[in-house]
Scaffold this active site. Structure first.
Site, PDB file in Angstrom:
ATOM      1  N   GLN A  11       0.781  -1.193   0.003  1.00  0.00           N
ATOM      2  CA  GLN A  11      -0.025   0.073  -0.002  1.00  0.00           C
ATOM      3  C   GLN A  11       0.879   1.359   0.009  1.00  0.00           C
ATOM      4  OE1 GLN A  11      -4.063   0.144   2.234  1.00  0.00           O
ATOM      5  NE2 GLN A  11      -2.881  -1.431   3.482  1.00  0.00           N
ATOM      6  N   ILE A  45      15.295  -8.450   1.910  1.00  0.00           N
ATOM      7  CA  ILE A  45      15.900  -7.555   2.943  1.00  0.00           C
ATOM      8  C   ILE A  45      16.213  -8.476   4.147  1.00  0.00           C
ATOM      9  CG2 ILE A  45      14.750  -5.356   2.317  1.00  0.00           C
ATOM     10  CD1 ILE A  45      12.763  -5.781   4.529  1.00  0.00           C
ATOM     11  N   ALA A  68       6.875  -5.376   5.640  1.00  0.00           N
ATOM     12  CA  ALA A  68       6.917  -6.014   6.954  1.00  0.00           C
ATOM     13  C   ALA A  68       5.780  -6.863   6.671  1.00  0.00           C
ATOM     14  CB  ALA A  68       5.929  -4.840   7.905  1.00  0.00           C
ATOM     15  N   TYR A  69       5.844  -8.029   7.945  1.00  0.00           N
ATOM     16  CA  TYR A  69       4.824  -9.096   7.996  1.00  0.00           C
ATOM     17  C   TYR A  69       3.733  -8.499   8.814  1.00  0.00           C
ATOM     18  CZ  TYR A  69       3.063 -13.591   9.058  1.00  0.00           C
ATOM     19  OH  TYR A  69       2.331 -14.910   9.235  1.00  0.00           O
ATOM     20  N   THR A  70       2.701  -8.266   8.093  1.00  0.00           N
ATOM     21  CA  THR A  70       1.589  -7.380   8.869  1.00  0.00           C
ATOM     22  C   THR A  70       0.367  -8.438   9.070  1.00  0.00           C
ATOM     23  OG1 THR A  70       0.671  -6.874   6.419  1.00  0.00           O
ATOM     24  CG2 THR A  70       2.130  -5.452   7.548  1.00  0.00           C
ATOM     25  N   TYR A 134       2.749  -9.669  16.517  1.00  0.00           N
ATOM     26  CA  TYR A 134       3.251  -8.552  15.316  1.00  0.00           C
ATOM     27  C   TYR A 134       3.461  -7.339  15.973  1.00  0.00           C
ATOM     28  CZ  TYR A 134       2.163  -4.877  12.330  1.00  0.00           C
ATOM     29  OH  TYR A 134       2.039  -3.756  11.586  1.00  0.00           O
ATOM     30  N   LYS A 138       7.422  -5.912  15.797  1.00  0.00           N
ATOM     31  CA  LYS A 138       7.672  -4.403  15.246  1.00  0.00           C
ATOM     32  C   LYS A 138       8.374  -3.586  16.460  1.00  0.00           C
ATOM     33  CE  LYS A 138       6.136  -2.811  12.089  1.00  0.00           C
ATOM     34  NZ  LYS A 138       6.762  -2.464  10.800  1.00  0.00           N
ATOM     35  N   TRP A 159      -4.168   1.757  11.306  1.00  0.00           N
ATOM     36  CA  TRP A 159      -5.251   1.388  10.593  1.00  0.00           C
ATOM     37  C   TRP A 159      -4.990   2.253   8.791  1.00  0.00           C
ATOM     38  CZ3 TRP A 159     -10.518   2.795  13.268  1.00  0.00           C
ATOM     39  CH2 TRP A 159     -10.439   2.158  14.739  1.00  0.00           C
TER      40      TRP A 159
END
Length: 299
Positions: A11, A45, A68-70, A134, A138, A159
């Site tokens: 995104q 990465i 990222a792993y989201t 998560y 982070k 969000w």
């Protein structure tokens, strides 16, 4: 200035692509896959040597880490992978930037909070109390970046939605168009963030640092989301109203009606005073940005 963007197919990465078209900077967009028709350089990465080689070959001055792993729920059963992508990979980027005295802009999350009850907007120096894997991974990513001593800006956001990929706005557009009734949680409060607005803030921060004689005064942690506060229920109501999908009966419900392996923050409003004052950023109100995104999706 040469700027390398990781997670360019996500995104935020796609919004960075839009801004790059009118930029004086030279952007290199990277990801683990290269979709057809979009210029993308393959970069893993989690591979420190590959990052170093990419930085050296392209004389990279700045990395913007959008990767990222989201998947919040899946992270609970994939802790090793989440740690690798959310904590070790940012550390690799930081090491590579430290070696060339470059800047790392890293995107983090409101999920570093949530364990302690509070009802005032979270500030940057508030202690991290993540409630799940998560958020924890982070938070580790933030700590690893700081520990390297590289020039860094960490921006926590919340969000996130956009015209690209899977997100809450696109999911609710589909559900409110196809379901006669929808229950949405009202006891989790935060602020939606339009990825385009976040991308604009990132570019503004980079420009400010590049042209400043006291760049070191800008390094550190910041918060960014759109202005205002709402629940997921309020967010959904506005998505339906602005898109003209008023047939669906949207009702508020409690979060425990949707069992999840992780407890999400019940109040994750971010205090944005620091980023606004430091970089002179004016942040749009969340409903104004939502209207823009929906308009773009229609087109």
């Amino acid at each position: 200035m040469n700027i390398l963007v990781t997670g360019a197919n996500g995104q935020l990465g796609n919004e960075m692509r839009i801004l790059a078209k009118d930029s004086a900077y030279n952007y290199i967009f990277t990801d683990v896959v290269a979709p057809e028709g979009v210029e993308t350089t393959i970069l893993d990465i989690t591979d420190l040597e590959a990052i170093k080689a990419m930085v050296k070959e392209n004389a990279v001055d700045c990395i913007v880490n959008c990767a990222a792993y989201t998947n919040v729920d899946a992270a609970e059963s994939n802790e090793e992978l989440a740690e690798k992508l959310n904590a070790k990979a940012p550390e690799n980027l930081a090491i590579a930037m430290k070696e060339v005295n470059g800047l790392l802009v890293h995107v983090s999350t409101d999920y570093v909070f949530g364990g302690d009850p509070y009802n005032t907007p979270c500030k940057e120096d508030q202690k991290g109390t993540p409630t799940g894997v998560y958020g924890l991974t982070k938070l580790h990513g933030e700590q690893n970046i700081i520990a390297t001593g590289c020039k860094h800006i960490i921006i926590r956001t919340a969000w996130l939605y956009s015209e690209f990929g899977k997100n809450f706005v696109k999911t609710m557009l589909n559900l409110t168009a196809t379901k006669p009734k929808l229950n949405v949680v009202f006891d989790q409060v935060g602020t939606p963030t339009y990825a385009y607005d976040l991308a604009v803030a990132i570019v503004k921060a980079i420009e400010t640092i590049e042209t400043s004689e006291t760049a070191e005064t800008f390094f550190g942690i910041y918060h960014f989301s759109n202005e205002g506060v709402c629940s997921w229920f309020d967010f959904t109501k506005m998505i339906a109203e602005y898109s003209g999908q008023t047939e669906c009966d949207i009702q508020p419900c409690h979060s425990d009606e949707f069992p999840s392996p992780v407890t999400r923050p019940s109040f994750s409003v971010l205090d944005k005073t620091k980023i606004k004052e430091t970089f002179g950023i004016k942040i749009p109100y969340w409903t104004d940005s939502l209207k823009k995104c929906l308009s773009n999706l229609k087109q």
